[in-house]
Design a protein around this motif. Structure first.
Motif, PDB file in Angstrom:
ATOM      1  N   ALA A 227     -16.376  -1.693  33.007  1.00  0.00           N
ATOM      2  CA  ALA A 227     -16.402  -3.056  34.085  1.00  0.00           C
ATOM      3  C   ALA A 227     -14.739  -3.066  34.459  1.00  0.00           C
ATOM      4  O   ALA A 227     -14.543  -3.258  35.593  1.00  0.00           O
ATOM      5  N   ARG A 228     -13.973  -3.067  33.266  1.00  0.00           N
ATOM      6  CA  ARG A 228     -12.538  -3.003  33.506  1.00  0.00           C
ATOM      7  C   ARG A 228     -11.969  -1.959  34.598  1.00  0.00           C
ATOM      8  O   ARG A 228     -11.337  -2.184  35.467  1.00  0.00           O
ATOM      9  N   ALA A 229     -12.563  -0.951  34.279  1.00  0.00           N
ATOM     10  CA  ALA A 229     -12.200   0.179  35.163  1.00  0.00           C
ATOM     11  C   ALA A 229     -12.740   0.176  36.549  1.00  0.00           C
ATOM     12  O   ALA A 229     -11.884   0.326  37.704  1.00  0.00           O
ATOM     13  N   ALA A 230     -14.033  -0.510  36.724  1.00  0.00           N
ATOM     14  CA  ALA A 230     -14.462  -0.788  38.011  1.00  0.00           C
ATOM     15  C   ALA A 230     -13.732  -1.631  38.740  1.00  0.00           C
ATOM     16  O   ALA A 230     -13.499  -1.627  39.955  1.00  0.00           O
ATOM     17  N   VAL A 231     -13.157  -2.864  38.253  1.00  0.00           N
ATOM     18  CA  VAL A 231     -12.378  -3.773  38.627  1.00  0.00           C
ATOM     19  C   VAL A 231     -10.893  -3.128  39.366  1.00  0.00           C
ATOM     20  O   VAL A 231     -10.677  -3.368  40.280  1.00  0.00           O
ATOM     21  N   ALA A 232     -10.425  -2.438  38.252  1.00  0.00           N
ATOM     22  CA  ALA A 232      -9.183  -1.716  38.740  1.00  0.00           C
ATOM     23  C   ALA A 232      -9.452  -0.669  39.944  1.00  0.00           C
ATOM     24  O   ALA A 232      -8.617  -0.974  40.755  1.00  0.00           O
ATOM     25  N   GLU A 233     -10.409  -0.146  39.707  1.00  0.00           N
ATOM     26  CA  GLU A 233     -10.676   0.948  41.082  1.00  0.00           C
ATOM     27  C   GLU A 233     -10.768   0.434  42.387  1.00  0.00           C
ATOM     28  O   GLU A 233     -10.424   0.638  43.416  1.00  0.00           O
ATOM     29  N   LEU A 234     -11.462  -0.908  42.208  1.00  0.00           N
ATOM     30  CA  LEU A 234     -11.930  -1.496  43.394  1.00  0.00           C
ATOM     31  C   LEU A 234     -10.507  -2.361  43.960  1.00  0.00           C
ATOM     32  O   LEU A 234     -10.167  -2.010  45.209  1.00  0.00           O
ATOM     33  N   LEU A 235      -9.729  -2.730  43.040  1.00  0.00           N
ATOM     34  CA  LEU A 235      -8.261  -3.168  43.595  1.00  0.00           C
ATOM     35  C   LEU A 235      -7.445  -2.010  44.130  1.00  0.00           C
ATOM     36  O   LEU A 235      -6.625  -2.398  45.127  1.00  0.00           O
ATOM     37  N   ARG A 236      -7.594  -0.960  43.599  1.00  0.00           N
ATOM     38  CA  ARG A 236      -6.777   0.314  43.969  1.00  0.00           C
ATOM     39  C   ARG A 236      -7.245   0.636  45.338  1.00  0.00           C
ATOM     40  O   ARG A 236      -6.506   0.904  46.293  1.00  0.00           O
ATOM     41  N   GLU A 237      -8.531   0.410  45.797  1.00  0.00           N
ATOM     42  CA  GLU A 237      -9.217   0.911  46.832  1.00  0.00           C
ATOM     43  C   GLU A 237      -8.753  -0.175  48.130  1.00  0.00           C
ATOM     44  O   GLU A 237      -8.459   0.547  49.146  1.00  0.00           O
ATOM     45  N   VAL A 238      -8.824  -1.363  47.661  1.00  0.00           N
ATOM     46  CA  VAL A 238      -8.447  -2.322  48.853  1.00  0.00           C
ATOM     47  C   VAL A 238      -7.161  -2.703  49.353  1.00  0.00           C
ATOM     48  O   VAL A 238      -6.720  -3.158  50.236  1.00  0.00           O
ATOM     49  N   ALA A 284      -5.369  -9.446  33.766  1.00  0.00           N
ATOM     50  CA  ALA A 284      -4.126  -9.315  34.260  1.00  0.00           C
ATOM     51  C   ALA A 284      -3.830  -7.813  34.723  1.00  0.00           C
ATOM     52  O   ALA A 284      -4.042  -7.109  33.932  1.00  0.00           O
ATOM     53  N   MET A 285      -3.107  -7.779  35.919  1.00  0.00           N
ATOM     54  CA  MET A 285      -2.804  -6.456  36.319  1.00  0.00           C
ATOM     55  C   MET A 285      -2.228  -5.205  35.628  1.00  0.00           C
ATOM     56  O   MET A 285      -2.686  -4.116  35.675  1.00  0.00           O
ATOM     57  N   GLU A 286      -1.365  -5.701  34.895  1.00  0.00           N
ATOM     58  CA  GLU A 286      -0.602  -4.703  33.918  1.00  0.00           C
ATOM     59  C   GLU A 286      -1.391  -4.369  32.530  1.00  0.00           C
ATOM     60  O   GLU A 286      -1.272  -3.292  31.919  1.00  0.00           O
ATOM     61  N   THR A 287      -2.787  -4.924  32.508  1.00  0.00           N
ATOM     62  CA  THR A 287      -3.614  -4.527  31.582  1.00  0.00           C
ATOM     63  C   THR A 287      -4.936  -3.943  31.881  1.00  0.00           C
ATOM     64  O   THR A 287      -5.610  -3.294  31.068  1.00  0.00           O
ATOM     65  N   LEU A 288      -4.953  -3.648  33.218  1.00  0.00           N
ATOM     66  CA  LEU A 288      -5.825  -2.761  33.661  1.00  0.00           C
ATOM     67  C   LEU A 288      -5.809  -1.148  33.622  1.00  0.00           C
ATOM     68  O   LEU A 288      -4.670  -0.597  33.558  1.00  0.00           O
ATOM     69  N   GLU A 292      -1.606   2.013  38.393  1.00  0.00           N
ATOM     70  CA  GLU A 292      -1.242   0.617  38.335  1.00  0.00           C
ATOM     71  C   GLU A 292      -1.879   0.272  39.934  1.00  0.00           C
ATOM     72  O   GLU A 292      -1.927   1.148  40.670  1.00  0.00           O
ATOM     73  N   VAL A 293      -2.394  -1.075  39.875  1.00  0.00           N
ATOM     74  CA  VAL A 293      -3.350  -1.397  40.918  1.00  0.00           C
ATOM     75  C   VAL A 293      -2.329  -1.979  42.322  1.00  0.00           C
ATOM     76  O   VAL A 293      -2.557  -2.070  43.286  1.00  0.00           O
ATOM     77  N   GLN A 294      -1.242  -2.498  41.533  1.00  0.00           N
ATOM     78  CA  GLN A 294      -0.146  -2.884  42.678  1.00  0.00           C
ATOM     79  C   GLN A 294       1.311  -2.678  42.170  1.00  0.00           C
ATOM     80  O   GLN A 294       1.311  -2.589  40.606  1.00  0.00           O
ATOM     81  N   ILE A 337       3.311   7.556  46.632  1.00  0.00           N
ATOM     82  CA  ILE A 337       2.843   8.795  45.775  1.00  0.00           C
ATOM     83  C   ILE A 337       3.513   8.853  44.504  1.00  0.00           C
ATOM     84  O   ILE A 337       2.600   9.107  43.709  1.00  0.00           O
ATOM     85  N   ARG A 338       4.533   8.331  44.259  1.00  0.00           N
ATOM     86  CA  ARG A 338       5.330   8.215  42.824  1.00  0.00           C
ATOM     87  C   ARG A 338       4.293   7.353  41.942  1.00  0.00           C
ATOM     88  O   ARG A 338       3.843   7.749  40.900  1.00  0.00           O
ATOM     89  N   ARG A 339       3.912   6.231  42.369  1.00  0.00           N
ATOM     90  CA  ARG A 339       3.187   5.152  41.736  1.00  0.00           C
ATOM     91  C   ARG A 339       1.680   5.792  41.698  1.00  0.00           C
ATOM     92  O   ARG A 339       0.902   5.154  40.785  1.00  0.00           O
ATOM     93  N   ALA A 340       1.047   6.641  42.326  1.00  0.00           N
ATOM     94  CA  ALA A 340      -0.247   7.014  42.106  1.00  0.00           C
ATOM     95  C   ALA A 340      -0.571   7.809  41.239  1.00  0.00           C
ATOM     96  O   ALA A 340      -1.528   8.160  40.755  1.00  0.00           O
ATOM     97  N   VAL A 341       0.583   8.515  40.770  1.00  0.00           N
ATOM     98  CA  VAL A 341       0.504   9.721  39.570  1.00  0.00           C
ATOM     99  C   VAL A 341      -0.090   8.868  38.288  1.00  0.00           C
ATOM    100  O   VAL A 341       0.145   7.763  37.931  1.00  0.00           O
ATOM    101  N   SER A 342      -1.185   9.430  37.679  1.00  0.00           N
ATOM    102  CA  SER A 342      -1.853   8.890  36.762  1.00  0.00           C
ATOM    103  C   SER A 342      -1.163   8.956  35.616  1.00  0.00           C
ATOM    104  O   SER A 342      -0.360   9.851  35.255  1.00  0.00           O
ATOM    105  N   PRO A 343      -1.392   7.913  34.777  1.00  0.00           N
ATOM    106  CA  PRO A 343      -0.473   7.962  33.383  1.00  0.00           C
ATOM    107  C   PRO A 343      -1.271   9.048  32.290  1.00  0.00           C
ATOM    108  O   PRO A 343      -0.470   9.774  31.499  1.00  0.00           O
ATOM    109  N   ASP A 344      -2.300   9.628  32.749  1.00  0.00           N
ATOM    110  CA  ASP A 344      -2.961  10.615  32.150  1.00  0.00           C
ATOM    111  C   ASP A 344      -2.965  11.966  32.956  1.00  0.00           C
ATOM    112  O   ASP A 344      -3.945  12.526  32.946  1.00  0.00           O
ATOM    113  N   HIS A 345      -1.613  12.167  33.430  1.00  0.00           N
ATOM    114  CA  HIS A 345      -1.860  13.226  34.280  1.00  0.00           C
ATOM    115  C   HIS A 345      -1.887  14.676  33.698  1.00  0.00           C
ATOM    116  O   HIS A 345      -2.150  15.672  34.214  1.00  0.00           O
TER     117      HIS A 345
END
Ligand SMILES: [Fe+2]
Ligand SMILES: [Fe+2]
Length: 430
Positions: A227-238, A284-288, A292-294, A337-345
């Motif tokens: 559920a937490r991942a779904a919230v984060a995905e939606l925030l990144r999408e919109v 909180a955004m930093e915990t998702l 990062e979502v923003q 682009i820099r921010r979109a790099v996954s921490p699990d790259h």
């Protein structure tokens, strides 16, 4: 006798202090009548107290609300079916009634005071349809699709994704700052008394709806990683759409400044509102999870300005015009682009990817563990070099096309490590 250390009292969250039954009770006490409001003075004020330019600017704003209220009334029913508790279903039923009342209120105001439509909902909506901004349409098209997705999948993660879009994005991030803007200038100018009275009731209802959404997320997401991942995905999408919601035709900021507001002010209110609600929901955004979502290192004002730079430079937006190649716009684009790099790259050695644009200056990205850096110009050594049109890559980031399609159609020619090319979806999972 052994003594036992008392276990610490469980932390009471703000959302625990209010129950779904309380929210229902507030609804019963907050009734008002959208058909009883008298708009005769509003009709006079609209013609006599607004200049033609102010009428144009105000109509743009009211159109977003009118469309929005009708759309949210139409899309809430699958949420009622998906909510796990009876008390949640009952509250959502009251919310659906509220949204219908808001749509009736707007239909009447638009017709009786502003001469929009013929008095029925359809003709009013048809008339204002061309005024809606691109960012606004993106969000509401997504809300329509979300209703279908929730009908097909009533799971908790899907419900959390849907509530994040409906209650946190549409209601808290978009509608609440817009209502604040409208009610504050109407009060200062002492105009449109019927509309102002109704908007104050609408705003009070929306507070209750948002409180419900925050509580539902606070109750359903703890311990539920999906559920937490779904919230984060939606925030990144919109998030890429939000900077363009209040974008009037031709970026004429006069539409806001004529009423004492600005993009900065409304943007900061939007960002701050979303941040506060997510925090109250324990999200909180930093915990998702995930990227990062923003941009969390930036203040709400800096985030607002970044979003404006991207929208004005045609990086975000409908993709109808070529993206700007000036250094500020390109720097903002590569910051994304820099921010979109996954921490699990998953890259175990320092890696450089270069975009050798056909139609714009080259840029490159260096990833070294948690560090990532974007630099203008060619890289001295690139592990992967992408020869591609800047406009095409902007379309990839804006999800109007995808990198595989560019490869298949030979619009993108990679050189260097093909293994790295194959790993791009893992590096940029968004
Ligand atoms: Fe509403
Ligand atoms: Fe609402």
């Amino acid at each position: 006798m052994a003594t036992r250390t008392p276990s610490p009292a469980p932390r009471i969250r703000p959302t625990d202090r209010i129950s779904y039954a309380d929210l229902y009770g507030r609804w019963e006490k907050g009734h008002w009548s959208a058909t009883a409001i008298d708009f005769s003075q509003d009709r006079v004020d609209w013609q006599e107290r607004f200049t033609p330019y102010e009428r144009e600017a105000a109509l743009f704003n009211y159109a977003l609300f009118f469309w929005g209220e009708d759309a949210v009334a139409d899309t809430l029913s699958p949420y009622i079916d998906a909510a796990p508790l009876e008390e949640q279903k009952y509250f959502l039923t009251t919310q659906q009634v509220d949204e219908a009342r808001h749509a009736v209120f707007f239909t009447r105001f638009m017709h009786e005071a502003l001469d929009v439509g013929r008095g029925d909902v359809r003709s009013g909506l048809d008339e204002i349809r061309p005024l809606l901004s691109w960012g606004f349409n993106q969000v509401f098209d997504r809300l329509d699709r979300m209703a279908d997705e929730l009908r097909a999948d009533r799971s908790v993660p899907q419900l959390c994704r849907a509530v994040t879009l409906y209650h946190l994005i549409v209601e808290a991030t978009m509608a609440q700052p817009g209502q604040h803007m409208i009610t504050s200038y109407l009060a200062e100018r002492e105009v449109l008394p019927g509309f102002r009275a109704g908007m104050e009731r609408v705003a009070a209802d929306e507070l209750r709806h948002i409180a419900f959404g925050v509580k539902l997320l606070a109750d359903l997401t703890p311990g539920n990683d999906e559920a937490r991942a779904a919230v984060a995905e939606l925030l990144r999408e919109v998030s890429p759409w939000l900077g363009s919601v209040f974008q009037p035709p031709g970026w004429d900021e006069g539409y806001l400044t004529t009423f004492g507001w600005s993009y900065d002010r409304i943007g900061v209110e939007s960002v701050s509102s979303l941040e506060t609600k997510l925090r109250s929901a324990g999200l909180a955004m930093e915990t998702l999870p995930g990227p990062e979502v923003q941009p969390l290192d930036l203040s709400p004002l800096e985030r607002t300005r970044l979003a404006q730079t991207l929208a004005r430079g045609n990086i975000t937006g409908p993709g109808l015009h070529p993206p700007a190649t000036d250094p500020d716009t390109m720097a903002a684009f590569f910051d994304v682009i820099r921010r979109a790099v996954s921490p699990d790259h998953g890259l175990d050695a320092p890696t450089t990817i270069e975009w050798d644009f056909i139609d714009a200056p080259a840029w490159h990205l260096r990833i070294d563990g948690p560090t990532r850096e974007v630099v203008a110009g060619h890289a001295p050594h690139a592990d992967l070099r992408l020869r591609v049109a800047y406009r095409d890559w902007v379309d990839v980031v804006g999800r109007r096309t995808d990198a595989r399609r560019l490869l298949l159609t030979r619009r993108m020619r990679p050189s260097g490590s093909l293994r790295l090319l194959a790993r791009l979806p893992r590096i940029f999972p968004g």
